[in-house]
Enzyme design. Structure first.
Site, PDB file in Angstrom:
ATOM      1  N   GLY B 148       0.846  -1.183   0.000  1.00 29.79           N
ATOM      2  CA  GLY B 148       0.000   0.000   0.000  1.00 29.79           C
ATOM      3  C   GLY B 148       0.883   1.235   0.000  1.00 29.79           C
ATOM      4  O   GLY B 148       1.981   1.230   0.566  1.00 29.79           O
ATOM      5  N   CYS B 149       0.412   2.314  -0.626  1.00 29.18           N
ATOM      6  CA  CYS B 149       1.252   3.513  -0.713  1.00 29.18           C
ATOM      7  C   CYS B 149       1.427   4.160   0.661  1.00 29.18           C
ATOM      8  O   CYS B 149       2.513   4.604   1.015  1.00 29.18           O
ATOM      9  CB  CYS B 149       0.681   4.493  -1.734  1.00 29.18           C
ATOM     10  SG  CYS B 149      -1.053   4.911  -1.497  1.00 29.18           S
ATOM     11  N   ASN B 150       0.349   4.198   1.449  1.00 31.39           N
ATOM     12  CA  ASN B 150       0.476   4.707   2.814  1.00 31.39           C
ATOM     13  C   ASN B 150       1.343   3.783   3.651  1.00 31.39           C
ATOM     14  O   ASN B 150       2.152   4.224   4.476  1.00 31.39           O
ATOM     15  CB  ASN B 150      -0.907   4.818   3.473  1.00 31.39           C
ATOM     16  CG  ASN B 150      -1.840   5.736   2.718  1.00 31.39           C
ATOM     17  OD1 ASN B 150      -1.449   6.799   2.273  1.00 31.39           O
ATOM     18  ND2 ASN B 150      -3.093   5.310   2.564  1.00 31.39           N
TER      19      ASN B 150
END
Lengths: 342, 342, 342, 342
Positions: B148-150
């Site tokens: 996930g980017c976060n």
């Protein structure tokens, strides 16, 4: 072979854009960076987005040893440029991004810039840097004058049409929409985020914008007789990009065909199918210029829309394209970066 | 040697970002693009900014001949991905950008994604794609699950600190600010320009965001005991970029030194001098992650700030970095593009 | 009855916001406007959006006849304010929007603002302008000190919780997101549209922001013992609005109930149902503050989110609310303008 | 006296803008709100920025008792409006914000909207709602058709010039820049923040935009002979505001004087001094329209720039202005809110 590059005026947006593009250029290496008021700083202090690069420190121009430089980009403010360039070695290849050498006629320069030119011999020597139309002269030039970003956009839309004689030369209108980076890193109230975002306005309307000097010079030269266009620029709440909506009187299909023919082998100029219009979003960060043509419901009138990124194709990308030619490198070297979206 | 690449789900932002990056990648060539609902269209119709590229047309997945493909990027929506990947040839190298293979534990997957996993054998096989911490496994993996980017942003700030035992594991707080492209090309009212621009709000607050599944899995693994963090994402009126403000209890200088040591040889991770904090503007469009550390006025507390571009280092750039390793290419190939500013 | 109003420092954003609000205030009339460097100009030259109003010209402060003024708003820069206010008539009602009279303790002032206070008697006299908590004092005050915009936002979220003793006083964290108009009409590079738009960064992190002086003073007073909070502001690419994400240790439902009880009769403070969180988009241009509470997945932790418009409720709207009380007008007079959306 | 107001189609931007303006209108009270697909919800669930107001719930149109309604604003989509209005009580005052009753000629309606009109008797009855030019008819009208927002902007710039015969009627060009709220709360890819922000494009170019139907009708009526203008709208990354750059052939000073004379007593139309041009930033959120005129360097050509807020003066503010006249209220009641800046 790697060519050694100096950039004068590296602390402005066009200077930083040159560094961004050269960072992945296969045949250029930056050996000197100048920025008078920021001399002594690292480039990463002035532009932290370049932090990952191994760059020479910012120095004053006089500290640069030009004998180690193959080509010099000059991204200095207008007016001071002509004095700096006059002092550079006579055998140094120079691509200038300022307005100082764009106008060939000293009287025209004085009219648009409000003072006599201080280096008229260089002015005479300089080649106008609109690559697609001055390729041969640029290849052998020592000093190339990068065009105004608005001037480039309007010319891509109009030069082939004027040359082909397919439009009325006395009724050409350029309504232009420009992003804010074209105004540079200037501390002006109307460039603040709080003032600029969320709105738009026209400026230098009615024939007062300096890029008209370039339009007048070039269009008249192409036409072989004086051509005066109307030109109204607008400032938009976006950072990069110019969109020129150009209104002409002529047959729309002929206008489209003329542009298609003119640009069919150009690597950076793309003419869309008839009726399709381009968006600045589709060229951001790239050296491409997209053009579209649509006919008006009033017969005999056409609208040409041209878009480009003012910092890239309108300035620093164009400068590298010209430098590639001057250095005998492939014209597209380092310039095929895709646009960035969203 | 040029490796033949397929991209499944090319009509979304991460698919388009893969194409953008591969456009100038020296050793990859796109041979197939799929987009189920847009099959039959040219990529340039779906993303006109890619107009200059010579790309294969969009097709349905079943129309792709995978025997001509060396590596396949899978940028499909969550949940449908696992079924698609299960049907792909067993010897095809796959880098998945969805959430389907990030969580190793079927129960954790079901908890965070609300349904049982349909391909548990693949789930077990998949390697977690946080390159800097799984390099060796990725090199020999067949299926890599992009993070996930976060989740990537938070882990870059915290993994070395948890591993080194220099912070309190029971009081970690991640306040995250994310640009809108992370939400994808989804037609939702709150993603409209008129609704999103000019304001901000928190979402999935209080421990509801799915990327917590990754934080729980990875931090607990690193710590050797359960670690639960607090995590509040906020949506910001910007297109690209994530900034994670991470609050930890520990000595700030030690925290900084630990990150510096951990990342000193990493090509894409840059730790700023103590006290300096990064901006998302400085990594936009690039594969870089910048980190900064500052001590709080309350002794024993530190703030770590990490920034990256969600579409690049947080997703498609990371995917290419992993693909480079899987294909035996230089890890940084095609990924050294400078950020774009302004 | 119409009260005669003077505004000192009318050429900044808070000055202009005062004029905007008073334009439709039923019981206030502007009789004097000062702006030292722009004296002699019309307000419409400095702020064309006020073009439709019939306003007095901008003058120097010394040119104002204060005998014709019922109440004076002082929107001058910090530090110069104290000298100006010291020279104003002793019987003039003053609402100050600067930071000069917010801190009651001369030592605290010197610590946060770096110099001794030049008008300590006035400092002692001034009433802190957080209307909802100082109503009675404000009604009878001669000099009211408007709060910091960030300080107001954080206090709306926290004062009732500290007063009620429902949260851990030693672990309070305010992560704040602020729009750019809070920085004023200052010519700084990082406030340019080209630099600010499209990204975010933290500033004054680790306990360096001056509004901490207000938090320390007020929270310690409410608690009856020293309270130090953590506070990290971030600059966002939006013009108006502050969102404070406040992390506390305490029972979330109790936290919510405490805020609901505290604010149930407040005209401008709205507590959302438990679990709902507010957006800055919903209060832009208005005097409202919206608050929401959500519990964390970790038991005993809660997140409070407060939003307000920094120029209105955080500054000029608050100032008019206080002026209304001082003049014996209905507290909400002129302040019930709906927010503007989109 | 307070007039009882119903709003049909309250879940769109123009509906919400009506509520925003009526919130502080001294003589209007909202008694009914409809929104078919959102019936049953509170207005604050659809538009949280209206949370502070005490509003009736959203219902279906058939649930409204129109015997208790003095005036009904109809903010429904085009085409469905004519059927709804046909079913409303014949003695109900109606201000329609859709396009359904703007064109008087059934053939023109069918040409621009692609289908026959379903209520031609009402079409004949409706008064065109450009207040400044139809004041008397509007005062006694039962059904008023609000103008297109672009159509209003262009007409404010051109009607007095056409009426006075001071410009060439065969060479009028409107290049228009519009904010995104004019497109409504529609879920379209190109209206997403990620797609729209940071760029611009032209649309409906070449004579395809429906507001041309209004220009043709009104300009031909004013001129007493057919007038066809050129019109190119552009979508800009801003939420509110329209700027029309209008190119005419005529003496610039005469053009300016003609506009000044025409609007000298208009409360909402402001003509700037000759040579000054307006910005959309200066009218955002207000009912004002600012106009400027500049002469071109080519003699006999002038540029007129007009700006207004599409949601206010271009739509909902105009609607209330008309309703004020129809109800016998002061024309400016509730509409003197200052613009919001920044």
């Amino acid at each position: 072979m790697t060519h050694r590059i100096a950039i004068l005026g590296a602390s402005g947006y066009t200077g930083a854009e040159l560094v961004r593009l050269i960072a992945t250029h296969p045949e250029m290496r930056i050996v000197a960076l100048s920025a008078d008021r920021k001399a002594g700083l690292a480039m990463s202090e002035v532009f932290p987005f370049l932090r990952h690069l191994d760059l020479p420190p910012l120095v004053k121009i006089d500290e640069i040893d030009f004998s180690n430089v193959d080509l010099c980009f000059c991204a200095l403010p207008h007016a001071t440029t002509q004095e700096v360039v006059a002092r550079l070695p006579r055998d140094l290849k120079i691509v200038d991004l300022s307005a100082d050498f764009r106008l060939r006629d000293p009287a025209a320069y004085e009219k648009w810039y409000g003072q006599p030119h201080a280096a008229q011999d260089l002015q005479a020597e300089a080649v106008y840097g609109l690559t697609e139309f001055y390729r041969d002269e640029i290849r052998s030039a020592r000093l190339v004058a990068g065009t105004g970003c608005n001037a480039a956009t309007g010319q891509f839309a109009l030069r082939p049409l004027i040359a082909a004689g397919v439009i009325d030369l006395d009724d050409i209108l350029i309504d232009l929409k420009a992003g804010v980076s074209g105004a540079g890193r200037s501390l002006k109230e109307n460039l603040l985020h709080a003032e600029l975002s969320g709105g738009t306005h026209a400026y230098s309307a009615g024939g007062k914008h300096r890029h008209l000097g370039e339009f007048d010079q070039e269009f008249s030269k192409v036409a072989g007789r004086p051509v005066l266009v109307q030109f109204t620029p607008h400032l938009l709440p976006m950072n990069r990009g110019i969109l020129a909506t150009v209104y002409v009187k002529g047959d729309a299909k002929t206008v489209h065909q003329t542009l298609e023919n003119a640009y069919e082998n150009e690597p950076f100029l793309r003419v869309l199918p008839f009726g399709a219009l381009p968006s600045t979003r589709d060229i951001a960060g790239s050296n491409f210029c997209h053009l579209g043509v649509v006919g008006d419901r009033i017969a005999g009138r056409a609208v040409v829309v041209a878009v480009l990124d003012n910092l890239t194709k309108g300035s620093s990308g164009q400068a590298i394209q010209n430098a590639n030619l001057m250095l005998g490198i492939e014209e597209t070297a380092g310039l095929m970066l895709a646009p960035i979206f969203p």
